[in-house]
Motif scaffolding. Structure first.
Motif, PDB file in Angstrom:
ATOM      1  N   MET A  25      57.793  82.973 -35.244  1.00 33.94           N
ATOM      2  CA  MET A  25      58.048  83.253 -33.822  1.00 33.94           C
ATOM      3  C   MET A  25      57.297  84.498 -33.351  1.00 33.94           C
ATOM      4  SD  MET A  25      59.648  80.730 -33.070  1.00 33.94           S
ATOM      5  CE  MET A  25      59.650  79.555 -34.375  1.00 33.94           C
ATOM      6  N   GLY A  80      57.986  79.159 -20.058  1.00 32.43           N
ATOM      7  CA  GLY A  80      59.354  79.040 -20.577  1.00 32.43           C
ATOM      8  C   GLY A  80      59.385  78.993 -22.090  1.00 32.43           C
ATOM      9  N   LEU A  81      58.389  78.333 -22.678  1.00 32.86           N
ATOM     10  CA  LEU A  81      58.339  78.251 -24.151  1.00 32.86           C
ATOM     11  C   LEU A  81      58.193  79.644 -24.765  1.00 32.86           C
ATOM     12  CD1 LEU A  81      55.973  75.193 -24.793  1.00 32.86           C
ATOM     13  CD2 LEU A  81      58.452  75.236 -24.773  1.00 32.86           C
ATOM     14  N   TYR A  82      57.579  80.550 -23.995  1.00 35.47           N
ATOM     15  CA  TYR A  82      57.405  81.934 -24.475  1.00 35.47           C
ATOM     16  C   TYR A  82      58.517  82.835 -23.926  1.00 35.47           C
ATOM     17  CZ  TYR A  82      52.894  80.542 -26.314  1.00 35.47           C
ATOM     18  OH  TYR A  82      51.915  79.929 -27.047  1.00 35.47           O
ATOM     19  N   GLY A  83      59.559  82.195 -23.387  1.00 37.64           N
ATOM     20  CA  GLY A  83      60.718  82.946 -22.914  1.00 37.64           C
ATOM     21  C   GLY A  83      60.494  83.683 -21.615  1.00 37.64           C
ATOM     22  N   GLN A  84      59.484  83.284 -20.843  1.00 37.61           N
ATOM     23  CA  GLN A  84      59.202  84.002 -19.594  1.00 37.61           C
ATOM     24  C   GLN A  84      59.533  83.132 -18.386  1.00 37.61           C
ATOM     25  OE1 GLN A  84      55.177  85.391 -19.657  1.00 37.61           O
ATOM     26  NE2 GLN A  84      55.446  86.495 -21.576  1.00 37.61           N
ATOM     27  N   LYS A 134      53.506  83.699 -33.356  1.00 40.88           N
ATOM     28  CA  LYS A 134      53.077  82.804 -32.274  1.00 40.88           C
ATOM     29  C   LYS A 134      53.212  83.451 -30.896  1.00 40.88           C
ATOM     30  CE  LYS A 134      54.195  78.524 -34.714  1.00 40.88           C
ATOM     31  NZ  LYS A 134      55.122  77.380 -34.755  1.00 40.88           N
ATOM     32  N   ALA A 135      54.148  84.415 -30.774  1.00 41.49           N
ATOM     33  CA  ALA A 135      54.332  85.072 -29.471  1.00 41.49           C
ATOM     34  C   ALA A 135      53.070  85.823 -29.053  1.00 41.49           C
ATOM     35  CB  ALA A 135      55.524  86.022 -29.536  1.00 41.49           C
ATOM     36  N   ALA A 161      65.168  80.656 -20.421  1.00 39.90           N
ATOM     37  CA  ALA A 161      63.914  80.066 -19.917  1.00 39.90           C
ATOM     38  C   ALA A 161      63.451  78.864 -20.739  1.00 39.90           C
ATOM     39  CB  ALA A 161      62.833  81.143 -19.898  1.00 39.90           C
ATOM     40  N   ALA A 162      63.402  79.005 -22.076  1.00 39.07           N
ATOM     41  CA  ALA A 162      62.811  77.948 -22.906  1.00 39.07           C
ATOM     42  C   ALA A 162      63.605  76.653 -22.809  1.00 39.07           C
ATOM     43  CB  ALA A 162      62.722  78.423 -24.351  1.00 39.07           C
ATOM     44  N   ARG A 179      54.184  73.358 -31.144  1.00 37.25           N
ATOM     45  CA  ARG A 179      54.112  74.002 -32.450  1.00 37.25           C
ATOM     46  C   ARG A 179      53.361  75.324 -32.405  1.00 37.25           C
ATOM     47  NH1 ARG A 179      55.739  71.189 -36.900  1.00 37.25           N
ATOM     48  NH2 ARG A 179      55.765  73.261 -37.774  1.00 37.25           N
ATOM     49  N   PRO A 211      56.089  79.999 -29.546  1.00 38.19           N
ATOM     50  CA  PRO A 211      57.203  80.508 -30.352  1.00 38.19           C
ATOM     51  C   PRO A 211      58.523  79.770 -30.089  1.00 38.19           C
ATOM     52  CG  PRO A 211      56.701  82.022 -28.584  1.00 38.19           C
ATOM     53  CD  PRO A 211      55.702  80.926 -28.489  1.00 38.19           C
ATOM     54  N   LEU A 236      50.049  84.735 -29.581  1.00 35.18           N
ATOM     55  CA  LEU A 236      48.929  83.804 -29.606  1.00 35.18           C
ATOM     56  C   LEU A 236      48.863  82.902 -28.368  1.00 35.18           C
ATOM     57  CD1 LEU A 236      46.904  82.122 -31.635  1.00 35.18           C
ATOM     58  CD2 LEU A 236      48.921  80.732 -31.980  1.00 35.18           C
ATOM     59  N   GLU A 290      63.555  75.089 -19.181  1.00 33.39           N
ATOM     60  CA  GLU A 290      62.290  74.425 -18.837  1.00 33.39           C
ATOM     61  C   GLU A 290      62.115  73.138 -19.641  1.00 33.39           C
ATOM     62  OE1 GLU A 290      60.233  74.829 -16.429  1.00 33.39           O
ATOM     63  OE2 GLU A 290      61.261  76.604 -15.675  1.00 33.39           O
ATOM     64  N   PHE A 348      46.848  79.281 -27.708  1.00 35.71           N
ATOM     65  CA  PHE A 348      46.018  78.302 -28.414  1.00 35.71           C
ATOM     66  C   PHE A 348      45.447  77.288 -27.428  1.00 35.71           C
ATOM     67  CE2 PHE A 348      45.868  74.181 -30.855  1.00 35.71           C
ATOM     68  CZ  PHE A 348      44.721  74.495 -31.570  1.00 35.71           C
ATOM     69  N   ALA A 368      47.208  78.420 -35.683  1.00 38.91           N
ATOM     70  CA  ALA A 368      48.142  78.244 -34.557  1.00 38.91           C
ATOM     71  C   ALA A 368      49.525  77.801 -35.016  1.00 38.91           C
ATOM     72  CB  ALA A 368      47.571  77.227 -33.574  1.00 38.91           C
ATOM     73  N   GLY A 369      49.695  77.571 -36.330  1.00 34.07           N
ATOM     74  CA  GLY A 369      51.014  77.188 -36.835  1.00 34.07           C
ATOM     75  C   GLY A 369      51.329  75.715 -36.643  1.00 34.07           C
ATOM     76  N   ILE A 370      50.309  74.916 -36.340  1.00 37.80           N
ATOM     77  CA  ILE A 370      50.552  73.481 -36.144  1.00 37.80           C
ATOM     78  C   ILE A 370      50.508  72.763 -37.492  1.00 37.80           C
ATOM     79  CG2 ILE A 370      49.706  71.399 -34.990  1.00 37.80           C
ATOM     80  CD1 ILE A 370      48.437  73.306 -32.908  1.00 37.80           C
TER      81      ILE A 370
END
Lengths: 252, 563
Positions: free
Chosen positions: A70, A100-104, A73-74, B315-316, B406, B409, A76, B319, A78, A48-50
């Motif tokens: 990036m 939002g973290l995934y840009g959506q 992870k896009a 978005a990122a 983490r 992305p 994935l 948020e 987790f 998961a890249g952690i």
């Protein structure tokens, strides 16, 4: 979908994961089994890249997690074993944040939030703070958050912990449905019946090394196990004979 | 069934403390210990020094010297008792009702007495250690000035210890009653607002009555009245008064043991009473504490309008900013500190206004300019303290959710960016407001105003970046309470680094400011020299470096985090 090459993770002088290599093809539900402290969670957290590996490579859908994190992870979603979430956000706000973290964002995300909360029977809790959720509800919220951005791959650590039988059944159906539509699930679990019933392929890790990998039939033939179940096979491979002595201890 | 000893019940606590110390030592904590010891010693020496001089002066005053010293001690101890009461009420809420070890302890067959004493001890240590440390230089000054001899130390401890026990019993009893009335989490919110509101009120009242006026000789109307007031204790039933009486009787004779007996017997009675209250109220309270998490949220308008305003961020980032703001304003223990902050700011401005600069006909231009310039350092220090409280913990508070950040992305750069601006924008507004208002109050010249505004702007950007970076360098992922994070070693290092930056910038800028002041003093026109321009440019370069370098280091450190 997942390619692991010579992956090693050391904590000081202790080797948690020791030079493992594994290939998880697309469209499979892959079980990752092992006794406590065998290195399952460490491996999953590296995928998961952690966690950063001490050495070795991990590729998700062709993207190297270290070189192109990036893009990797896009793809994935987790799901960790201990559901720590922001206590002071509502369920819907948390899902919106993850999207939002995934840009959506926008209406598509809102619709997806409603769908997921509906599926996991959390709709009535949508606008309530996470701090009022039970352990199982938090777990369901985290599973929803892993699905919010429509991932190609789900990496999940002990998915059934804290879930009621209905939710556990729902999750099993969901994973099977996800895989039948071309998705990939890489799942660590202690529940051997679930692994046996659900997984297309299984890898067993012991002391940081992969001791067996393949389909259930392949594992049986590799280890001349005859017509035994996964539990017996697991115990044989992981030195679980000690479990049989438990009875004696309890009766002493 | 035989019951475990109290030491056994408390074993996880002291063993954890010992292990933590051992780990610190093993991980090369020697330097850290040295820094902490040095800062502690400087603080002790300062308290001791001030009190030593004051008491020395009192001792020289005929007749009323010892009375004054006694009055001072009783005031100090009374303030200790008030602080202890508040902190015990708040600490007891965590140790008796919210601590993680309670499920294990309450479900085990340990009797109520031992549980109560264990938790009371824990509450006492957590809420009183700072006061106890503070008392050391105070009693040392009294002992040395009044030649108490080497036995004074143990005697002072004997008299002082019950003063720590009594507020702990009263505080935990108040908490037990409150938790039976309100749910524990609500009680915590309520208490943090009440405590901070009370503290803010006390600070404001204390400042607005202008205690410095009492020091003026014309304030006394009748010396005999004054002595009569000094002789009367604040209240004969206050334990702090008993401690004063016993200590002063030891120092100036004749020794009176009655207050010591009173202190110890009262402490024993209170603890017994505490056990009784515990037996009757604890279980109901503990059950209630398991419920009552907040469920409903408000603020739809703000969500909507802020969301719209932040739309251009993408978005990122949007948020992330929204999430940070929501978490801050929904956590009462966080936002309620703003009450105290507001009170301190009012006091700050009030102090500037109360400066005795404008007594004469002519405004002392030189003095005003110097105060206006040095005010930059003070304002910088205030901003650093605020940054330590609100920006420094930002990275640590993400610790438990780092799995999510983490594995997504989201670039850590974006997270750092969001955290930096969420902290910096309010700090900047505050910094500019303080500087502009103080300069207006001081009637500073446009040159000084421009220097002040420009410098504080750059300093704020740097202070904020340093707070975030030091927070990443010294993360406290296990701490759940944000208020505890700035008091860690990393918080101390951050404050020291910021003070060094402030000193450096002020020293650099003192060159052009000095030129400006001497030109004005000699009533000559100000000529801009390369040295002036160079100094301002150097100060700006220092601030910009102190912004960029820490952010880069912080980012690199965050990339190395493993969970």
């Amino acid at each position: 979908m997942i390619t692991i090459e010579k992956l090693t993770k050391k904590y000081g002088s202790f080797t948690a994961v020791d030079d493992i290599s594994l290939h998880v093809p697309s469209g499979t539900l892959y079980g990752f089994l092992g006794p406590n402290g065998a290195g399952k969670t460490t491996t999953l957290r590296m995928i998961a890249g952690i966690l950063r590996p001490t050495s070795g490579r991990i590729r998700l859908g062709g993207h190297d997690v270290a070189d192109n994190p990036m893009a990797a992870k896009a793809k994935l979603g987790f799901i960790p074993d201990r559901p720590f979430v922001y206590e002071k956000l509502t369920g819907a706000e948390f899902l919106r944040f993850v999207a939002g973290l995934y840009g959506q964002d926008g209406q598509l995300v809102e619709r997806r939030i409603d769908e997921l909360l509906e599926v996991f029977e959390l709709s009535t809790w949508k606008n309530e703070l996470v701090e009022s959720y039970s352990h199982g509800m938090r777990q369901k919220l985290i599973i929803s958050s892993a699905l919010i951005h429509r991932p190609e791959l789900i990496v999940v650590d002990e998915p059934m912990v804290g879930l009621d039988p209905r939710a556990a059944r729902l999750l099993k159906d969901l994973f099977r449905g996800f895989v039948s539509r071309g998705g990939t699930v890489f799942m660590s679990t202690h529940t051997l019946e679930i692994a046996e019933a659900l997984c297309d392929r299984i890898a067993i890790i012991q002391g940081g090394k992969i001791v067996a990998a393949g389909t259930m039939a392949e594992l049986k033939s590799q280890h001349a196990a005859g017509d035994v179940g996964l539990e017996d096979l697991f115990l044989r491979l992981t030195g679980g004979e000690a479990a049989k002595e438990l009875q004696a201890v309890l009766e002493a | 069934m035989s019951q475990p000893t109290l030491t056994h019940v408390l074993q996880p606590k002291w063993r954890t403390a010992l292990t933590r110390m051992r780990q610190e030592r093993e991980s090369g904590g020697r330097g850290k210990l040295l820094v902490l010891a040095t800062v502690g010693l400087i603080f002790w020496a300062a308290v001791f020094g001030v009190l030593f001089r004051v008491l020395g002066y009192f001792k020289g005053v005929e007749e009323i010297g010892a009375l004054l010293a006694g009055k001072l001690l009783s005031l100090v101890l009374l303030s200790f008792v008030s602080v202890l009461l508040l902190s015990n009420v708040i600490t007891a809420l965590s140790s008796f009702f919210l601590a993680k070890d309670l499920d294990l302890l309450v479900s085990s067959p340990v009797d109520g007495l031992r549980l109560y004493l264990a938790k009371l001890g824990e509450t006492l240590v957590h809420s009183s250690w700072m006061v106890a440390l503070m008392a050391v230089p105070i009693f040392a000054a009294y002992g040395i000035v009044y030649q108490g001899g080497w036995l004074f130390g143990p005697f002072a401890m004997l008299a002082f210890l019950p003063l720590l026990v009594l507020p702990a019993v009263v505080g935990s009893t108040v908490t037990m009653i409150l938790v039976n009335v309100f749910p524990a989490r609500r009680t915590r919110d309520l208490l943090s607002i009440i405590a901070l509101g009370a503290a803010a009120g006390v600070i404001l009242i204390f400042r607005i009555v202008r205690p410095e006026q009492l020091a003026r000789p014309e304030g006394f109307q009748n010396l005999l009245d004054f002595i009569a007031v000094l002789r009367t204790p604040t209240s004969p039933f206050l334990p702090s008064e008993w401690v004063t009486k016993s200590v002063m009787s030891y120092l100036s004779g004749p020794l009176d043991w009655l207050p010591v007996y009173l202190l110890w017997s009262t402490a024993a009675v209170f603890v017994t009473g505490g056990v009784w209250v515990y037996g009757h109220l604890y279980h109901t309270g503990f059950t209630k504490a398991q419920e009552g998490a907040e469920r409903f949220v408000r603020g739809g308008f703000w969500n909507w309008s802020l969301g719209a305003a932040l739309r251009p961020l993408g978005a990122a980032r949007r948020e992330f900013v929204l999430k940070d703001l929501r978490l801050f304003f929904r956590d009462t223990t966080q936002w309620s500190q703003l009450i105290l902050l507001a009170a301190l700011l009012v006091v700050y401005l009030f102090n500037i206004k109360a400066l005795p600069l404008f007594r004469g006909e002519q405004v002392p231009f030189f003095l005003v300019s110097v105060v206006s310039f040095l005010n930059l350092g003070l304002a910088g220090f205030v901003l650093a303290a605020i940054a330590a409280r609100f920006i420094f913990p930002a990275v640590s508070l993400e610790g438990r959710q780092m799995w999510l950040l983490r594995s997504s992305p989201l670039e850590l750069r974006a997270m750092l960016w969001a955290k930096y601006w969420v902290g910096t924008v309010p700090l900047l507004v505050l910094a500019l407001a303080i500087t502009v208002l103080t300069n207006v109050l001081l009637k500073a010249s446009p040159f000084m105003m421009a220097v002040g505004v420009g410098t504080i702007l750059l300093l704020t950007l740097a202070i904020s970046a340093m707070a975030l970076a030091f927070g990443a360098l010294y993360p406290q992922f296990e701490t759940e309470n944000a208020a505890q994070i700035p008091t860690s070693f990393g918080g101390l290092v951050f404050m020291m680094a910021t003070i060094a930056l402030l000193a450096l910038v002020i020293v650099i800028e003192s060159v052009p400011v000095y030129r400006y002041l001497s030109a004005s003093f000699e009533q000559q026109p100000l000529t801009v020299t390369p040295l002036m321009v160079g100094s301002f440019a150097l100060a700006a370069a220092v601030c910009i470096t102190a912004t960029i370098v820490p952010l880069k280091i912080g980012l690199r450190r965050m990339e190395e985090f493993e969970f």
